[in-house]
Scaffold this motif. Structure first.
Motif, PDB file in Angstrom:
ATOM      1  N   ILE A  87       0.842  -1.204   0.000  1.00  0.00           N
ATOM      2  CA  ILE A  87       0.000   0.000   0.000  1.00  0.00           C
ATOM      3  C   ILE A  87       0.873   1.249   0.000  1.00  0.00           C
ATOM      4  CG2 ILE A  87      -1.677   1.317   1.371  1.00  0.00           C
ATOM      5  CD1 ILE A  87      -2.779  -1.499   2.273  1.00  0.00           C
ATOM      6  N   ASP A  88       1.909   1.253   0.815  1.00  0.00           N
ATOM      7  CA  ASP A  88       2.818   2.405   0.879  1.00  0.00           C
ATOM      8  C   ASP A  88       3.544   2.632  -0.447  1.00  0.00           C
ATOM      9  OD1 ASP A  88       2.066   2.768   3.516  1.00  0.00           O
ATOM     10  OD2 ASP A  88       3.899   1.894   4.356  1.00  0.00           O
ATOM     11  N   SER A  89       3.932   1.558  -1.126  1.00  0.00           N
ATOM     12  CA  SER A  89       4.677   1.712  -2.374  1.00  0.00           C
ATOM     13  C   SER A  89       3.834   2.390  -3.449  1.00  0.00           C
ATOM     14  CB  SER A  89       5.190   0.356  -2.873  1.00  0.00           C
ATOM     15  OG  SER A  89       4.143  -0.434  -3.397  1.00  0.00           O
ATOM     16  N   ALA A  90       2.517   2.278  -3.340  1.00  0.00           N
ATOM     17  CA  ALA A  90       1.629   2.880  -4.336  1.00  0.00           C
ATOM     18  C   ALA A  90       1.646   4.402  -4.292  1.00  0.00           C
ATOM     19  CB  ALA A  90       0.204   2.368  -4.145  1.00  0.00           C
ATOM     20  N   SER A  91       2.047   4.966  -3.165  1.00  0.00           N
ATOM     21  CA  SER A  91       2.052   6.427  -3.056  1.00  0.00           C
ATOM     22  C   SER A  91       3.465   7.011  -3.091  1.00  0.00           C
ATOM     23  CB  SER A  91       1.326   6.872  -1.780  1.00  0.00           C
ATOM     24  OG  SER A  91       1.942   6.312  -0.646  1.00  0.00           O
ATOM     25  N   ALA A  92       4.451   6.178  -3.313  1.00  0.00           N
ATOM     26  CA  ALA A  92       5.837   6.657  -3.382  1.00  0.00           C
ATOM     27  C   ALA A  92       6.032   7.509  -4.637  1.00  0.00           C
ATOM     28  CB  ALA A  92       6.807   5.480  -3.402  1.00  0.00           C
ATOM     29  N   VAL A  93       6.841   8.541  -4.493  1.00  0.00           N
ATOM     30  CA  VAL A  93       7.168   9.404  -5.635  1.00  0.00           C
ATOM     31  C   VAL A  93       8.679   9.496  -5.737  1.00  0.00           C
ATOM     32  CG1 VAL A  93       6.930  11.704  -6.622  1.00  0.00           C
ATOM     33  CG2 VAL A  93       5.036  10.715  -5.313  1.00  0.00           C
ATOM     34  N   PRO A  94       9.287   9.020  -6.800  1.00  0.00           N
ATOM     35  CA  PRO A  94       8.638   8.305  -7.898  1.00  0.00           C
ATOM     36  C   PRO A  94       8.265   6.895  -7.476  1.00  0.00           C
ATOM     37  CG  PRO A  94      11.001   8.287  -8.235  1.00  0.00           C
ATOM     38  CD  PRO A  94      10.744   9.126  -6.998  1.00  0.00           C
ATOM     39  N   ARG A  95       7.266   6.360  -8.145  1.00  0.00           N
ATOM     40  CA  ARG A  95       6.844   4.990  -7.849  1.00  0.00           C
ATOM     41  C   ARG A  95       7.756   4.048  -8.613  1.00  0.00           C
ATOM     42  NH1 ARG A  95       0.720   2.405  -8.098  1.00  0.00           N
ATOM     43  NH2 ARG A  95       1.278   0.444  -7.061  1.00  0.00           N
ATOM     44  N   GLU A 128       7.935   0.576  -7.483  1.00  0.00           N
ATOM     45  CA  GLU A 128       7.477  -0.771  -7.200  1.00  0.00           C
ATOM     46  C   GLU A 128       5.954  -0.821  -7.296  1.00  0.00           C
ATOM     47  OE1 GLU A 128       8.609  -4.153  -3.987  1.00  0.00           O
ATOM     48  OE2 GLU A 128       8.083  -2.209  -3.145  1.00  0.00           O
ATOM     49  N   TYR A 129       5.471  -1.798  -8.037  1.00  0.00           N
ATOM     50  CA  TYR A 129       4.036  -2.012  -8.197  1.00  0.00           C
ATOM     51  C   TYR A 129       3.708  -3.373  -7.627  1.00  0.00           C
ATOM     52  CZ  TYR A 129       4.296   1.994 -11.279  1.00  0.00           C
ATOM     53  OH  TYR A 129       4.507   3.258 -11.774  1.00  0.00           O
ATOM     54  N   CYS A 130       3.131  -3.384  -6.420  1.00  0.00           N
ATOM     55  CA  CYS A 130       2.728  -4.619  -5.753  1.00  0.00           C
ATOM     56  C   CYS A 130       1.208  -4.668  -5.855  1.00  0.00           C
ATOM     57  CB  CYS A 130       3.167  -4.613  -4.300  1.00  0.00           C
ATOM     58  SG  CYS A 130       4.952  -4.455  -4.102  1.00  0.00           S
ATOM     59  N   LEU A 131       0.685  -5.620  -6.599  1.00  0.00           N
ATOM     60  CA  LEU A 131      -0.713  -5.593  -6.993  1.00  0.00           C
ATOM     61  C   LEU A 131      -1.440  -6.888  -6.670  1.00  0.00           C
ATOM     62  CD1 LEU A 131       0.092  -4.025 -10.453  1.00  0.00           C
ATOM     63  CD2 LEU A 131      -0.888  -2.809  -8.481  1.00  0.00           C
ATOM     64  N   ALA A 132      -2.726  -6.739  -6.384  1.00  0.00           N
ATOM     65  CA  ALA A 132      -3.594  -7.892  -6.179  1.00  0.00           C
ATOM     66  C   ALA A 132      -4.029  -8.424  -7.532  1.00  0.00           C
ATOM     67  CB  ALA A 132      -4.818  -7.483  -5.364  1.00  0.00           C
ATOM     68  N   VAL A 133      -3.978  -9.741  -7.694  1.00  0.00           N
ATOM     69  CA  VAL A 133      -4.527 -10.411  -8.870  1.00  0.00           C
ATOM     70  C   VAL A 133      -5.930 -10.865  -8.478  1.00  0.00           C
ATOM     71  CG1 VAL A 133      -4.271 -12.312 -10.510  1.00  0.00           C
ATOM     72  CG2 VAL A 133      -2.221 -11.248  -9.504  1.00  0.00           C
ATOM     73  N   THR A 134      -6.922 -10.525  -9.309  1.00  0.00           N
ATOM     74  CA  THR A 134      -8.312 -10.913  -9.050  1.00  0.00           C
ATOM     75  C   THR A 134      -8.909 -11.500 -10.328  1.00  0.00           C
ATOM     76  OG1 THR A 134      -9.325  -8.819  -9.752  1.00  0.00           O
ATOM     77  CG2 THR A 134      -8.551  -8.946  -7.458  1.00  0.00           C
ATOM     78  N   HIS A 135     -10.014 -12.221 -10.168  1.00  0.00           N
ATOM     79  CA  HIS A 135     -10.792 -12.548 -11.357  1.00  0.00           C
ATOM     80  C   HIS A 135     -11.344 -11.232 -11.884  1.00  0.00           C
ATOM     81  CE1 HIS A 135     -10.557 -16.880 -11.237  1.00  0.00           C
ATOM     82  NE2 HIS A 135     -10.737 -16.832  -9.923  1.00  0.00           N
ATOM     83  N   ARG A 136     -11.519 -11.111 -13.171  1.00  0.00           N
ATOM     84  CA  ARG A 136     -11.833  -9.839 -13.824  1.00  0.00           C
ATOM     85  C   ARG A 136     -12.999  -9.084 -13.182  1.00  0.00           C
ATOM     86  NH1 ARG A 136     -11.275  -7.689 -19.584  1.00  0.00           N
ATOM     87  NH2 ARG A 136     -12.779  -6.007 -19.575  1.00  0.00           N
ATOM     88  N   ASP A 137     -14.083  -9.744 -12.889  1.00  0.00           N
ATOM     89  CA  ASP A 137     -15.264  -9.056 -12.359  1.00  0.00           C
ATOM     90  C   ASP A 137     -15.468  -9.299 -10.874  1.00  0.00           C
ATOM     91  OD1 ASP A 137     -15.881  -7.931 -14.873  1.00  0.00           O
ATOM     92  OD2 ASP A 137     -16.802  -9.828 -15.496  1.00  0.00           O
ATOM     93  N   GLU A 138     -14.395  -9.650 -10.180  1.00  0.00           N
ATOM     94  CA  GLU A 138     -14.467  -9.879  -8.740  1.00  0.00           C
ATOM     95  C   GLU A 138     -13.410  -9.036  -8.039  1.00  0.00           C
ATOM     96  OE1 GLU A 138     -14.294 -14.069  -7.901  1.00  0.00           O
ATOM     97  OE2 GLU A 138     -15.760 -14.525  -9.476  1.00  0.00           O
ATOM     98  N   HIS A 139     -13.544  -8.893  -6.745  1.00  0.00           N
ATOM     99  CA  HIS A 139     -12.619  -8.052  -5.989  1.00  0.00           C
ATOM    100  C   HIS A 139     -11.616  -8.867  -5.160  1.00  0.00           C
ATOM    101  CE1 HIS A 139     -11.444  -4.108  -4.546  1.00  0.00           C
ATOM    102  NE2 HIS A 139     -11.348  -4.625  -3.338  1.00  0.00           N
ATOM    103  N   ARG A 140     -11.959 -10.113  -4.852  1.00  0.00           N
ATOM    104  CA  ARG A 140     -11.151 -10.935  -3.949  1.00  0.00           C
ATOM    105  C   ARG A 140      -9.788 -11.267  -4.548  1.00  0.00           C
ATOM    106  NH1 ARG A 140     -11.216 -16.806  -2.741  1.00  0.00           N
ATOM    107  NH2 ARG A 140     -10.243 -16.977  -0.709  1.00  0.00           N
ATOM    108  N   ALA A 149       9.035  -4.366 -10.258  1.00  0.00           N
ATOM    109  CA  ALA A 149       9.964  -3.413  -9.646  1.00  0.00           C
ATOM    110  C   ALA A 149      10.851  -2.848 -10.748  1.00  0.00           C
ATOM    111  CB  ALA A 149      10.807  -4.080  -8.569  1.00  0.00           C
ATOM    112  N   THR A 150      10.794  -1.538 -10.921  1.00  0.00           N
ATOM    113  CA  THR A 150      11.579  -0.921 -11.985  1.00  0.00           C
ATOM    114  C   THR A 150      13.055  -0.888 -11.605  1.00  0.00           C
ATOM    115  OG1 THR A 150      11.214   1.312 -11.141  1.00  0.00           O
ATOM    116  CG2 THR A 150       9.642   0.491 -12.789  1.00  0.00           C
ATOM    117  N   GLU A 151      13.874  -0.853 -12.649  1.00  0.00           N
ATOM    118  CA  GLU A 151      15.327  -0.800 -12.520  1.00  0.00           C
ATOM    119  C   GLU A 151      15.835   0.286 -13.465  1.00  0.00           C
ATOM    120  OE1 GLU A 151      16.446  -4.722 -13.771  1.00  0.00           O
ATOM    121  OE2 GLU A 151      15.960  -5.618 -11.846  1.00  0.00           O
ATOM    122  N   PRO A 152      17.090   0.682 -13.339  1.00  0.00           N
ATOM    123  CA  PRO A 152      17.642   1.636 -14.309  1.00  0.00           C
ATOM    124  C   PRO A 152      17.588   1.065 -15.733  1.00  0.00           C
ATOM    125  CG  PRO A 152      19.105   1.406 -12.422  1.00  0.00           C
ATOM    126  CD  PRO A 152      18.044   0.339 -12.292  1.00  0.00           C
TER     127      PRO A 152
END
Length: 191
Positions: A55-63, A65-77, A85-88
């Motif tokens: 959650i914290d990485s989502a508000s980092a500037v610059p961002r 690292e993208y740590c994301l939830a994988v869900t079924h397309r029309d579901e939230h769980r 994670a970006t690199e040079p």
């Protein structure tokens, strides 16, 4: 922060939320789910820390690292966890884990495609790479089906389960990636 949302034919990636901890623990706390990962099963406290860091990485500037939830397309769980994670040099490393109930359905390949869409379409990267455990043949098939090329072996790359383990690396370049049908990039829509 603009919430990130990427959708494929069957899956979506969204930002991690505090309520995802139990579903993430079902993956990261399970010995079967983690047997080929670069770490041993996590405790509840460790998974809560991962959720908070995500959650914290989502508000980092610059961002970076993208740590994301994988869900079924029309579901939230949350049914999986994906990370870029970006690199040079316009590059990034990716990784993901799905709940064992979701294995064998081709969802890993779609997850890699969604991470590539993030990297190439949203972030303008040139190269994305991934690593797998040598014994994880399912991951090898997934990465190859997603269009990645096996690059080689990193010897004694990670220390896990009391021993050093190699990693097999794969990569894909922006001009090599072919998006799958039904892929949609929308950074502003929340799942």
């Amino acid at each position: 922060m603009t919430p990130l949302h990427l959708a494929g034919p069957r899956l979506a990636l969204r930002e991690v939320e505090p309520g995802d901890t139990d579903d993430l623990l079902a993956i990261y706390g399970d010995p079967e789910s983690t047997k080929h990962l670069s770490f041993e099963p996590r405790t509840r406290d460790q998974v809560e820390a991962i959720t908070t860091r995500s959650i914290d990485s989502a508000s980092a500037v610059p961002r970076i690292e993208y740590c994301l939830a994988v869900t079924h397309r029309d579901e939230h769980r949350l049914i999986g966890y994906a990370r870029l994670a970006t690199e040079p040099q316009q590059a990034a490393t990716i990784g993901f884990a799905l709940h064992p109930a979701e294995w064998g359905k081709g969802l890993g390949t779609e997850t890699v495609h969604l991470l590539c869409a993030l990297g190439f379409n949203v972030l303008g990267l040139h190269r994305i790479w991934a690593a797998r455990a040598p014994l994880n043949e399912a991951s090898a098939r997934t990465l190859l089906r997603a269009g990645m090329t096996e690059d080689g072996r990193i010897r004694d790359h990670v220390f896990v389960h009391g021993a050093w383990r190699d990693s097999i690396t794969y990569s894909i370049l922006e001009h090599e990636w072919v998006p799958i049908d039904g892929l949609k990039t929308d950074e502003s829509r929340r799942a």
